[in-house]
Design an enzyme around this catalytic site. Structure first.
Site, PDB file in Angstrom:
ATOM      1  N   GLU A  61     -11.987  15.748  28.650  1.00  0.00           N
ATOM      2  CA  GLU A  61     -13.349  15.234  28.520  1.00  0.00           C
ATOM      3  C   GLU A  61     -13.944  14.861  29.881  1.00  0.00           C
ATOM      4  O   GLU A  61     -15.160  14.970  30.088  1.00  0.00           O
ATOM      5  CB  GLU A  61     -13.406  14.053  27.539  1.00  0.00           C
ATOM      6  CG  GLU A  61     -12.430  12.928  27.818  1.00  0.00           C
ATOM      7  CD  GLU A  61     -11.119  13.064  27.086  1.00  0.00           C
ATOM      8  OE1 GLU A  61     -10.730  12.114  26.381  1.00  0.00           O
ATOM      9  OE2 GLU A  61     -10.465  14.121  27.242  1.00  0.00           O
ATOM     10  N   ALA A 163      15.646  35.517  13.684  1.00  0.00           N
ATOM     11  CA  ALA A 163      15.239  36.813  13.145  1.00  0.00           C
ATOM     12  C   ALA A 163      16.329  37.265  12.183  1.00  0.00           C
ATOM     13  O   ALA A 163      17.503  37.301  12.546  1.00  0.00           O
ATOM     14  CB  ALA A 163      15.068  37.828  14.270  1.00  0.00           C
ATOM     15  N   TRP A 196      16.433  47.093  16.949  1.00  0.00           N
ATOM     16  CA  TRP A 196      16.249  45.653  16.875  1.00  0.00           C
ATOM     17  C   TRP A 196      16.089  45.209  15.436  1.00  0.00           C
ATOM     18  O   TRP A 196      15.628  45.961  14.585  1.00  0.00           O
ATOM     19  CB  TRP A 196      14.999  45.256  17.653  1.00  0.00           C
ATOM     20  CG  TRP A 196      15.095  45.464  19.125  1.00  0.00           C
ATOM     21  CD1 TRP A 196      14.978  46.648  19.804  1.00  0.00           C
ATOM     22  CD2 TRP A 196      15.318  44.474  20.112  1.00  0.00           C
ATOM     23  NE1 TRP A 196      15.114  46.450  21.142  1.00  0.00           N
ATOM     24  CE2 TRP A 196      15.316  45.113  21.368  1.00  0.00           C
ATOM     25  CE3 TRP A 196      15.508  43.085  20.063  1.00  0.00           C
ATOM     26  CZ2 TRP A 196      15.505  44.416  22.553  1.00  0.00           C
ATOM     27  CZ3 TRP A 196      15.684  42.405  21.252  1.00  0.00           C
ATOM     28  CH2 TRP A 196      15.693  43.054  22.473  1.00  0.00           C
ATOM     29  N   ARG A 210       7.861  30.847  22.944  1.00  0.00           N
ATOM     30  CA  ARG A 210       8.592  30.316  24.094  1.00  0.00           C
ATOM     31  C   ARG A 210       7.644  29.614  25.055  1.00  0.00           C
ATOM     32  O   ARG A 210       7.965  28.558  25.606  1.00  0.00           O
ATOM     33  CB  ARG A 210       9.331  31.439  24.825  1.00  0.00           C
ATOM     34  CG  ARG A 210      10.549  31.974  24.093  1.00  0.00           C
ATOM     35  CD  ARG A 210      11.275  33.006  24.954  1.00  0.00           C
ATOM     36  NE  ARG A 210      12.433  33.571  24.259  1.00  0.00           N
ATOM     37  CZ  ARG A 210      13.261  34.460  24.791  1.00  0.00           C
ATOM     38  NH1 ARG A 210      13.025  34.915  26.018  1.00  0.00           N
ATOM     39  NH2 ARG A 210      14.291  34.909  24.116  1.00  0.00           N
ATOM     40  N   GLY A 323      22.988  31.213  17.793  1.00  0.00           N
ATOM     41  CA  GLY A 323      23.705  31.946  16.772  1.00  0.00           C
ATOM     42  C   GLY A 323      23.967  31.070  15.569  1.00  0.00           C
ATOM     43  O   GLY A 323      23.403  29.974  15.423  1.00  0.00           O
ATOM     44  N   ASN A 327      22.797  27.137  14.897  1.00  0.00           N
ATOM     45  CA  ASN A 327      21.862  26.929  13.787  1.00  0.00           C
ATOM     46  C   ASN A 327      22.427  25.920  12.792  1.00  0.00           C
ATOM     47  O   ASN A 327      21.721  25.026  12.318  1.00  0.00           O
ATOM     48  CB  ASN A 327      21.569  28.248  13.083  1.00  0.00           C
ATOM     49  CG  ASN A 327      20.777  29.214  13.948  1.00  0.00           C
ATOM     50  OD1 ASN A 327      20.214  28.821  14.975  1.00  0.00           O
ATOM     51  ND2 ASN A 327      20.732  30.471  13.550  1.00  0.00           N
TER      52      ASN A 327
END
Length: 372
Positions: A61, A163, A196, A210, A323, A327
């Site tokens: 601002e 993925a 892929w 990212r 991996g 996770n």
């Protein structure tokens, strides 16, 4: 006077522009919030725009006010975040708006810092400035989820990205990976399936994700299997390099890996057990090494402790691209705030294919929580 519907339409239009400007702050504003501002005169004409960058210090601002000069008097400010009312690296923006003669402020979200939330709005109202808040709040809030968690809990927001194939696998059996090319986000499926897991469009989007984070984190197993770079290749500017974080219990990080070979004080390894000679060798190659307590009998570094250390480095957002074991650890420990899945119309059936998450007695401690 404009009809109510027309006025609301203009509010949405210019506030959405402020949100677009706030997105330009990604990579440039952290550990401060992402903020965009638009000044509009009484005729509905844009006077000035601005977005915040940490190195530039001035808030969005203030940048807009300086551009508009005397023309700011009687104008409306559109902004995604409540103007500040306290002294920090700069003076209170609410006071600057009052002094400039701003007539009206339209903001999406209050300041997420509970110590100051609502005070900017209150100061503006006390000075006779019209304040409308909450417009497009659902669209604006995610822009500063990371800042909100960091400022409230001194912890980074953790996003778990994966993925996966339709059968919930993130990689083929280890034997198939031996001859697979070096991987990046999304990983090639390798072996007989080839290619892929995700599409080119998805991989480009990963780079955008990212860019929105201060750090990305993987386990050492991912480095050994994939030999990735783990860099921000979005092409967008950022004030500091993406911090590449490796969870590595016993410092197995290969010295010949691409991460080590490209390290410039932007690779941080967290271990539970540090053999001094190995530690010194990595440090001589520009790798930062920190030892943290283990999370259990298996000796893996405690992810919650790691997040605390990252917050000490003013890291507000971390993306996990690990991996199955990392996770699992992120979910089981309650570290993950968000999960982002990319699904591919492929199948990786067969013994040994790597699932999304795997660990001894895997069961998340709770449902994923909201960062704010």
């Amino acid at each position: 006077m404009q009809p109510l519907n027309q006025s609301l339409e203009l509010d949405h239009k210019y506030l959405r522009r402020a949100l677009e400007l706030a997105q330009k702050s990604f990579g440039l504003a952290s550990p401060n919030p992402n903020v965009g501002a638009v000044l509009v005169d009484s005729r509905g004409e844009v006077l000035a725009e601005g977005f915040h960058t940490y190195d530039g210090k001035k808030h969005a601002e203030i940048i807009a006010l300086e551009q508009a000069g005397k023309n700011a008097r009687g104008a409306t400010l559109y902004i995604n975040l409540e103007p500040c009312s306290h002294h920090g690296r700069t003076g209170p923006c609410a006071d600057a708006l009052i002094q400039a003669g701003i007539k009206r402020v339209v903001a999406s979200t209050p300041d997420p810092n509970p110590a100051v939330s609502g005070r900017g709005f209150a100061r503006l109202r006390q000075a006779g400035v019209q304040v409308a808040s909450g417009l497009l709040e659902e669209e604006a809030r995610p822009l500063n989820d990371a800042f909100a968690k960091y400022i409230r809990y001194h912890l980074p927001l953790v996003t778990l990205k994966a993925a996966m194939t339709l059968d919930g696998k993130i990689a083929p059996p280890a034997d198939d990976l031996i001859s697979a090319p070096a991987q990046g986000a999304g990983g090639p499926t390798g072996g007989p399936t080839g290619g892929w897991i995700t599409s080119e469009e998805a991989r480009a989007h990963v780079q955008q994700l990212r860019h929105q984070h201060d750090a990305m984190l993987v386990g050492v197993g991912t480095v050994i299997a994939d030999n990735p770079l783990l860099t921000d290749r979005s092409g967008l500017p950022r004030r500091r390099p993406l911090l590449r974080v490796i969870v590595d219990s016993h410092l197995r990080l290969p010295r010949e890996s691409r991460i080590v070979q490209t390290a410039k004080e932007d690779v941080l390894v967290f271990c539970s057990f540090a053999e001094e000679k190995r530690k010194q060798q990595l440090q001589q190659q520009g790798i930062l090494v920190e030892q943290v307590a283990s999370a259990g009998p298996d000796g893996r570094p405690d992810l919650q402790a790691i997040c605390g250390r990252l917050a000490d480095r003013e890291i507000t957002g971390v993306m996990i691209e690990g991996g199955a074991m990392v996770n699992w650890a992120a979910l089981a420990s309650g570290t993950a705030d968000k999960v982002f899945f990319y699904y591919s119309p492929k199948i990786l059936a067969g013994t040994g294919s790597v699932p999304f998450a795997a660990g001894a007695g895997f069961r998340p401690v709770s449902r994923l929580k909201s960062a704010i």
